[in-house]
Design an enzyme around this catalytic site. Structure first.
Site, PDB file in Angstrom:
ATOM      1  CG  ASP A  10      -1.814   1.217   1.312  1.00  0.00           C
ATOM      2  OD1 ASP A  10      -2.391   1.583   0.267  1.00  0.00           O
ATOM      3  OD2 ASP A  10      -1.950   1.828   2.397  1.00  0.00           O
ATOM      4  CB  SER A  11       0.226   4.825  -0.411  1.00  0.00           C
ATOM      5  OG  SER A  11      -0.853   4.926   0.501  1.00  0.00           O
ATOM      6  CE1 TYR A  42       1.985   4.881  -3.735  1.00  0.00           C
ATOM      7  CE2 TYR A  42       0.540   3.024  -4.170  1.00  0.00           C
ATOM      8  CZ  TYR A  42       1.812   3.523  -3.969  1.00  0.00           C
ATOM      9  OH  TYR A  42       2.893   2.676  -4.023  1.00  0.00           O
ATOM     10  N   GLY A  43      -3.508   8.723  -3.439  1.00  0.00           N
ATOM     11  CA  GLY A  43      -4.858   9.162  -3.818  1.00  0.00           C
ATOM     12  C   GLY A  43      -4.927  10.392  -4.690  1.00  0.00           C
ATOM     13  CB  CYS A  73      -3.482   0.229  -2.285  1.00  0.00           C
ATOM     14  SG  CYS A  73      -3.591   1.922  -2.876  1.00  0.00           S
ATOM     15  CB  THR A  75      -5.327   4.677  -4.845  1.00  0.00           C
ATOM     16  OG1 THR A  75      -6.024   5.271  -3.755  1.00  0.00           O
ATOM     17  CG2 THR A  75      -5.003   5.719  -5.875  1.00  0.00           C
ATOM     18  CD  GLU A 151       0.260   6.660   6.123  1.00  0.00           C
ATOM     19  OE1 GLU A 151       1.405   6.584   6.593  1.00  0.00           O
ATOM     20  OE2 GLU A 151      -0.353   5.679   5.650  1.00  0.00           O
ATOM     21  CB  CYS A 181      -9.377   4.536   0.887  1.00  0.00           C
ATOM     22  SG  CYS A 181      -7.756   4.963   1.590  1.00  0.00           S
ATOM     23  CB  THR A 182      -6.632  -0.261   2.623  1.00  0.00           C
ATOM     24  OG1 THR A 182      -5.536   0.490   2.068  1.00  0.00           O
ATOM     25  CG2 THR A 182      -7.156  -1.246   1.604  1.00  0.00           C
ATOM     26  CG  HIS A 183      -4.874   5.008   4.692  1.00  0.00           C
ATOM     27  ND1 HIS A 183      -4.396   4.573   3.483  1.00  0.00           N
ATOM     28  CD2 HIS A 183      -3.785   5.446   5.403  1.00  0.00           C
ATOM     29  CE1 HIS A 183      -3.076   4.749   3.448  1.00  0.00           C
ATOM     30  NE2 HIS A 183      -2.685   5.268   4.601  1.00  0.00           N
TER      31      HIS A 183
END
Ligand code: DGL
Length: 262
Positions: A10-11, A42-43, A73, A75, A151, A181-183
């Site tokens: 992922d980012s 990345y978004g 991810c 994105t 983050e 989005c995985t966040h």
């Protein structure tokens, strides 16, 4: 039987929400995770950049001798999965198809999608849902601030609450909200509070982990060994808050002891 690790990327720390579910679902599997913290976010990047970053992460994982790759991810799944599946021989799974399959099986038709700007712009979720589910109604919402807040570890403070309120207020009459989005599962509690109690909030990590398990079994490539699974985490830049955020997510913080720069 194949005892090689599963690769994921992922980012940043978002894909760790998938990692967490994957290690629960597949406790025998070794996992190698790359957080592309040097390229975060990345978004907001172009499709071309996302394809290049995805290609590079996949090459790095292949060098680590992984048996399959999970793009943890939204994105990268929405903008690069098709391209990289054509470029590489290794099995690559993203987060969209398994989740759409789940929505279809549960006959969910009124669907909200919350994701990054790039994912929403790509229409990746919308196209896949419309291909599989007749008479569906989709509401898309780009939530560009959330991944950066995650983050930073700002997932349960007043700013997070207000931001989530602002992003969620436009969803109307949805039966399910896909955290595209995985966040975003890091904000799951706050998101649930903003939606009606009968709206299912979908964490793609749980669904994707089951899809990975099905794939391993169907292709007879599970790790049937009895030794304790090993986890390796690489970051493309270590000047970040990854460890602190990941620690809150995982049942066992030893899992992230071995963070290295790739
Ligand atoms: N976690 C990612 C996603 O699922 C990327 C977020 C970002 O880097 O902007 O879309």
């Amino acid at each position: 039987m194949d005892s090689r690790p599963i690769g994921m990327f992922d980012s940043g720390v978002g894909g760790m929400t998938v990692f967490k579910e994957l290690v629960l679902e597949l406790p025998n599997e070794d996992v190698i995770y790359i957080g592309d913290t040097a390229s975060f976010p990345y978004g907001s990047k172009s499709k071309e950049t996302i394809i290049n970053l995805t290609k590079t992460r996949i090459e790095e994982l292949i060098k680590e001798n992984v048996k399959m790759i999970v793009i943890a991810c939204g994105t990268a799944t929405s903008q690069a999965l098709e391209e990289v599946q054509k470029m590489f021989d290794i099995p690559i799974i993203g987060i969209i198809k398994p989740t759409v399959e789940y929505l279809k099986q549960k006959n969910i038709k009124n669907i909200g999608i919350a994701a990054t700007t790039g994912t929403i712009r790509s229409g990746g979720w919308q196209k896949e849902i419309e291909k599989s589910i007749d008479n569906c109604h989709i509401q898309n919402k780009a939530c560009p601030l959330l991944a950066s807040m995650a983050e930073e570890g700002w997932t349960n403070n007043e700013i997070a609450r207000l931001t989530i309120h602002e992003y969620m207020k436009d969803f109307e009459n949805i039966d399910a909200l896909v955290l595209g989005c995985t966040h975003y599962p890091l904000f799951e509690d706050l998101i649930k509070k903003e939606l009606l109690s009968n709206t299912e909030v979908i964490n793609t990590g749980k669904i994707v982990s089951k899809a990975v398990k099905d794939y391993l079994i169907a292709h007879n490539i599970e790790n049937k060994g009895s030794r304790k699974a090993e986890y390796k985490i690489y970051l493309t830049d270590t000047e970040c808050n990854f460890i602190n955020v990941a620690k809150h997510l995982l049942p066992d913080t030893n899992m992230i002891e071995k963070i290295q720069k790739i």
